[in-house]
Design a protein around this motif. Structure first.
Motif, mmCIF file in Angstrom:
data_model
loop_
_atom_site.group_PDB
_atom_site.id
_atom_site.type_symbol
_atom_site.label_atom_id
_atom_site.label_comp_id
_atom_site.label_asym_id
_atom_site.label_seq_id
_atom_site.Cartn_x
_atom_site.Cartn_y
_atom_site.Cartn_z
ATOM 1 N N ASN A 147 0.845 -1.190 0.000
ATOM 2 C CA ASN A 147 0.000 0.000 0.000
ATOM 3 C C ASN A 147 0.884 1.245 0.000
ATOM 4 O O ASN A 147 1.736 1.420 0.880
ATOM 5 C CB ASN A 147 -0.901 -0.018 1.244
ATOM 6 N N ILE A 148 0.665 2.136 -0.963
ATOM 7 C CA ILE A 148 1.496 3.336 -1.102
ATOM 8 C C ILE A 148 1.464 4.229 0.130
ATOM 9 O O ILE A 148 2.419 4.945 0.420
ATOM 10 C CB ILE A 148 1.091 4.131 -2.368
ATOM 11 N N HIS A 149 0.382 4.179 0.895
ATOM 12 C CA HIS A 149 0.268 5.043 2.077
ATOM 13 C C HIS A 149 1.266 4.667 3.171
ATOM 14 O O HIS A 149 1.433 5.403 4.137
ATOM 15 C CB HIS A 149 -1.160 5.032 2.610
ATOM 16 N N ASN A 150 1.950 3.527 2.999
ATOM 17 C CA ASN A 150 2.972 3.150 3.978
ATOM 18 C C ASN A 150 4.028 4.244 4.088
ATOM 19 O O ASN A 150 4.550 4.500 5.168
ATOM 20 C CB ASN A 150 3.591 1.795 3.625
ATOM 21 N N TYR A 151 4.319 4.913 2.964
ATOM 22 C CA TYR A 151 5.341 5.965 2.989
ATOM 23 C C TYR A 151 4.925 7.148 3.852
ATOM 24 O O TYR A 151 5.749 7.732 4.556
ATOM 25 C CB TYR A 151 5.655 6.443 1.569
ATOM 26 N N LEU A 152 3.648 7.518 3.807
ATOM 27 C CA LEU A 152 3.197 8.672 4.594
ATOM 28 C C LEU A 152 3.301 8.390 6.093
ATOM 29 O O LEU A 152 3.763 9.240 6.855
ATOM 30 C CB LEU A 152 1.768 9.041 4.196
ATOM 31 N N LYS A 163 20.531 12.411 22.282
ATOM 32 C CA LYS A 163 21.937 12.539 21.891
ATOM 33 C C LYS A 163 22.434 11.347 21.087
ATOM 34 O O LYS A 163 23.610 10.998 21.137
ATOM 35 C CB LYS A 163 22.835 12.781 23.109
ATOM 36 N N LEU A 164 21.533 10.721 20.342
ATOM 37 C CA LEU A 164 21.906 9.641 19.421
ATOM 38 C C LEU A 164 22.020 10.266 18.033
ATOM 39 O O LEU A 164 21.164 10.082 17.170
ATOM 40 C CB LEU A 164 20.857 8.523 19.449
ATOM 41 N N TYR A 165 23.086 11.012 17.831
ATOM 42 C CA TYR A 165 23.217 11.829 16.630
ATOM 43 C C TYR A 165 23.446 11.009 15.360
ATOM 44 O O TYR A 165 22.962 11.379 14.291
ATOM 45 C CB TYR A 165 24.336 12.855 16.819
ATOM 46 N N ALA A 166 24.172 9.914 15.463
ATOM 47 C CA ALA A 166 24.367 9.068 14.277
ATOM 48 C C ALA A 166 23.053 8.386 13.911
ATOM 49 O O ALA A 166 22.704 8.303 12.732
ATOM 50 C CB ALA A 166 25.475 8.038 14.522
ATOM 51 N N GLU A 167 22.306 7.920 14.902
ATOM 52 C CA GLU A 167 20.979 7.346 14.648
ATOM 53 C C GLU A 167 20.067 8.412 14.026
ATOM 54 O O GLU A 167 19.272 8.110 13.142
ATOM 55 C CB GLU A 167 20.356 6.839 15.950
ATOM 56 N N PHE A 168 20.179 9.658 14.500
ATOM 57 C CA PHE A 168 19.411 10.763 13.932
ATOM 58 C C PHE A 168 19.728 10.915 12.447
ATOM 59 O O PHE A 168 18.834 11.053 11.622
ATOM 60 C CB PHE A 168 19.732 12.064 14.689
ATOM 61 N N SER A 169 21.023 10.862 12.103
ATOM 62 C CA SER A 169 21.403 11.018 10.695
ATOM 63 C C SER A 169 20.919 9.828 9.866
ATOM 64 O O SER A 169 20.559 9.986 8.703
ATOM 65 C CB SER A 169 22.916 11.188 10.549
ATOM 66 N N LEU A 170 20.878 8.640 10.473
ATOM 67 C CA LEU A 170 20.354 7.468 9.781
ATOM 68 C C LEU A 170 18.862 7.663 9.492
ATOM 69 O O LEU A 170 18.398 7.374 8.391
ATOM 70 C CB LEU A 170 20.586 6.209 10.616
ATOM 71 N N ASP A 171 18.141 8.178 10.473
ATOM 72 C CA ASP A 171 16.721 8.454 10.258
ATOM 73 C C ASP A 171 16.529 9.531 9.186
ATOM 74 O O ASP A 171 15.572 9.477 8.411
ATOM 75 C CB ASP A 171 16.037 8.874 11.557
ATOM 76 N N PHE A 172 17.439 10.506 9.132
ATOM 77 C CA PHE A 172 17.365 11.532 8.087
ATOM 78 C C PHE A 172 17.517 10.875 6.706
ATOM 79 O O PHE A 172 16.794 11.198 5.764
ATOM 80 C CB PHE A 172 18.439 12.604 8.301
ATOM 81 N N TYR A 173 18.446 9.925 6.601
ATOM 82 C CA TYR A 173 18.633 9.170 5.359
ATOM 83 C C TYR A 173 17.350 8.401 5.012
ATOM 84 O O TYR A 173 16.906 8.407 3.867
ATOM 85 C CB TYR A 173 19.825 8.229 5.524
ATOM 86 N N TYR A 174 16.749 7.744 6.024
ATOM 87 C CA TYR A 174 15.494 7.031 5.801
ATOM 88 C C TYR A 174 14.391 7.989 5.343
ATOM 89 O O TYR A 174 13.563 7.631 4.508
ATOM 90 C CB TYR A 174 15.037 6.317 7.074
ATOM 91 N N LEU A 175 14.386 9.197 5.898
ATOM 92 C CA LEU A 175 13.386 10.199 5.515
ATOM 93 C C LEU A 175 13.516 10.544 4.035
ATOM 94 O O LEU A 175 12.521 10.554 3.299
ATOM 95 C CB LEU A 175 13.542 11.458 6.377
ATOM 96 N N ILE A 176 14.741 10.797 3.592
ATOM 97 C CA ILE A 176 14.978 11.132 2.181
ATOM 98 C C ILE A 176 14.538 9.967 1.281
ATOM 99 O O ILE A 176 13.867 10.174 0.272
ATOM 100 C CB ILE A 176 16.479 11.422 1.937
ATOM 101 N N MET A 177 14.917 8.737 1.672
ATOM 102 C CA MET A 177 14.556 7.569 0.875
ATOM 103 C C MET A 177 13.039 7.336 0.869
ATOM 104 O O MET A 177 12.482 6.919 -0.147
ATOM 105 C CB MET A 177 15.266 6.312 1.397
ATOM 106 N N SER A 178 12.376 7.633 1.968
ATOM 107 C CA SER A 178 10.922 7.474 2.030
ATOM 108 C C SER A 178 10.220 8.489 1.143
ATOM 109 O O SER A 178 9.261 8.148 0.441
ATOM 110 C CB SER A 178 10.424 7.614 3.474
ATOM 111 N N ILE A 179 10.679 9.721 1.165
ATOM 112 C CA ILE A 179 10.092 10.749 0.291
ATOM 113 C C ILE A 179 10.331 10.372 -1.166
ATOM 114 O O ILE A 179 9.419 10.425 -1.997
ATOM 115 C CB ILE A 179 10.665 12.143 0.622
ATOM 116 N N TYR A 180 11.553 9.933 -1.471
ATOM 117 C CA TYR A 180 11.879 9.493 -2.831
ATOM 118 C C TYR A 180 10.984 8.314 -3.234
ATOM 119 O O TYR A 180 10.421 8.300 -4.330
ATOM 120 C CB TYR A 180 13.356 9.103 -2.931
#
Length: 195
Positions: A30-35, A52-69
């Motif tokens: 289902n496409i709505h999984n991305y939203l 203060k999990l800054y590397a995990e934060f950056s990983l989530d940022f990467y996931y965010l970009i990939m999810s939007i894409y």
């Protein structure tokens, strides 16, 4: 148990709920999984930054970009034939190992020099294995599940250490999902080889 629940914020509850809905919708194609994924990732980024999990934060940022894409590609992109699942080549294994070492070095250096992280080694290792695993997943390599589960295995106690119990439970759930992902991909790979 009462102490664990008292340390869990409503943002964590909501973020984990969105992540679970995202996984369930993704299984149904289902496409709505991305939203739901985007909403859950944004909340996770907030929580992990404040923990203060800054590397995990950056990983989530990467996931965010990939999810939007992924959402934009799925909704508006031209679909091509699906890339087949394959085993990782020797060269790709070297590259994945390089990604782990380079990502660890970059994150560890950044965390120790520019942040107040109290877990720079642990945070960097979790993130480095996840980055390599995501690279292999994008290339449809079956070994991606192994690297992602190395990351998940290390992330669960890290999240518990940071009192992020719901995210620890979610990561343990993702660990199990990755085991079944590997099994499913292996079956598909064998079917492809016999087709």
């Amino acid at each position: 148990m009462q102490e664990i629940l008292s340390k869990t914020t409503w943002i964590e509850w909501l973020g984990v709920a969105f992540a679970v809905v995202q996984v369930l919708l993704a299984q149904k194609n289902n496409i709505h999984n991305y939203l739901f994924g985007i909403a859950g990732i944004l909340l996770a980024m907030y929580v992990k930054f404040h923990a203060k999990l800054y590397a995990e934060f950056s990983l989530d940022f990467y996931y965010l970009i990939m999810s939007i894409y992924g959402w934009l590609f799925w909704k508006f992109g031209k679909q091509q034939t699906e890339t087949p699942i394959t085993f990782t080549t020797k060269t790709e294994k070297y590259k994945a190992t390089g990604i782990v070492f380079i990502a660890f070095t970059i994150f560890y250096t950044f965390l120790t020099r520019f942040t107040d992280s109290d877990v720079p080694v642990w945070d960097s290792l979790v993130t480095a294995f996840a980055w390599a695993g995501m690279w292999l997943m994008a290339k449809r390599k079956i070994e991606n599940w192994i690297l992602l589960n190395i990351s998940n295995f290390m992330a669960v106690p890290l999240l518990i250490h940071k009192d992020l119990y719901l995210y620890a439970v979610l990561t343990a759930f993702l660990f199990v999902v990755a085991i079944f992902g590997y099994i499913n991909w292996y079956k598909i790979l064998k079917r492809q080889q016999h087709a």
